[in-house]
Write a protein that holds these residues in place. Structure first.
Motif, PDB file in Angstrom:
ATOM      1  N   GLN A   8       0.726  -1.221   0.316  1.00  0.00           N
ATOM      2  CA  GLN A   8       0.305   0.092   0.047  1.00  0.00           C
ATOM      3  C   GLN A   8       1.148   1.268   0.230  1.00  0.00           C
ATOM      4  O   GLN A   8       0.811   2.285  -0.814  1.00  0.00           O
ATOM      5  N   SER A  32      -5.712   7.514   2.374  1.00  0.00           N
ATOM      6  CA  SER A  32      -4.928   6.794   2.293  1.00  0.00           C
ATOM      7  C   SER A  32      -4.718   6.386   4.304  1.00  0.00           C
ATOM      8  O   SER A  32      -4.775   5.420   4.618  1.00  0.00           O
ATOM      9  N   TYR A  33      -5.161   7.671   4.898  1.00  0.00           N
ATOM     10  CA  TYR A  33      -4.773   7.580   6.420  1.00  0.00           C
ATOM     11  C   TYR A  33      -6.350   7.152   6.336  1.00  0.00           C
ATOM     12  O   TYR A  33      -6.876   7.696   8.132  1.00  0.00           O
ATOM     13  N   LEU A  34      -6.881   8.305   6.432  1.00  0.00           N
ATOM     14  CA  LEU A  34      -8.631   8.389   6.593  1.00  0.00           C
ATOM     15  C   LEU A  34      -9.700   6.655   7.666  1.00  0.00           C
ATOM     16  O   LEU A  34      -9.925   6.499   8.632  1.00  0.00           O
ATOM     17  N   PRO A  35      -9.490   5.439   6.282  1.00  0.00           N
ATOM     18  CA  PRO A  35     -10.082   4.212   7.047  1.00  0.00           C
ATOM     19  C   PRO A  35      -9.148   3.455   8.408  1.00  0.00           C
ATOM     20  O   PRO A  35     -10.338   4.027   9.683  1.00  0.00           O
ATOM     21  N   PHE A  36      -8.209   3.982   9.036  1.00  0.00           N
ATOM     22  CA  PHE A  36      -7.485   4.341   9.947  1.00  0.00           C
ATOM     23  C   PHE A  36      -7.979   5.123  10.922  1.00  0.00           C
ATOM     24  O   PHE A  36      -7.832   4.102  11.980  1.00  0.00           O
ATOM     25  N   VAL A  38     -10.769   6.062  10.911  1.00  0.00           N
ATOM     26  CA  VAL A  38     -12.277   5.899  11.669  1.00  0.00           C
ATOM     27  C   VAL A  38     -11.929   4.605  12.533  1.00  0.00           C
ATOM     28  O   VAL A  38     -12.698   4.697  13.404  1.00  0.00           O
ATOM     29  N   LEU A  39     -11.490   3.652  11.760  1.00  0.00           N
ATOM     30  CA  LEU A  39     -11.473   2.721  12.524  1.00  0.00           C
ATOM     31  C   LEU A  39     -11.084   2.825  13.949  1.00  0.00           C
ATOM     32  O   LEU A  39     -11.317   2.454  14.962  1.00  0.00           O
TER      33      LEU A  39
END
Length: 57
Positions: A8, A32-36, A38-39
């Motif tokens: 990635q 690229s960092y937003l999903p991390f 949010v989780l």
């Protein structure tokens, strides 16, 4: 898991190098960092909820 992170990261670097302008670069980084983020937020919310629920018993 480590292999996925390495793959990635290379993809992100490639997209940044091929970016037409700086706004696109910023979008790639945020995307690229937003999903991390949010989780991590969901995990913290679940932790806080369960901690509060356990303390009230």
């Amino acid at each position: 898991m480590g292999l996925l992170v390495i793959l990635q990261q290379a993809d992100i670097e490639k997209k940044i190098q091929e970016a037409p302008d700086s706004a696109y670069e910023i979008g790639v980084v945020i995307g690229s960092y937003l999903p991390f983020v949010v989780l991590a937020g969901i995990a913290y919310a679940l932790y806080y909820y369960n901690k509060k629920k356990r303390g009230s018993e």
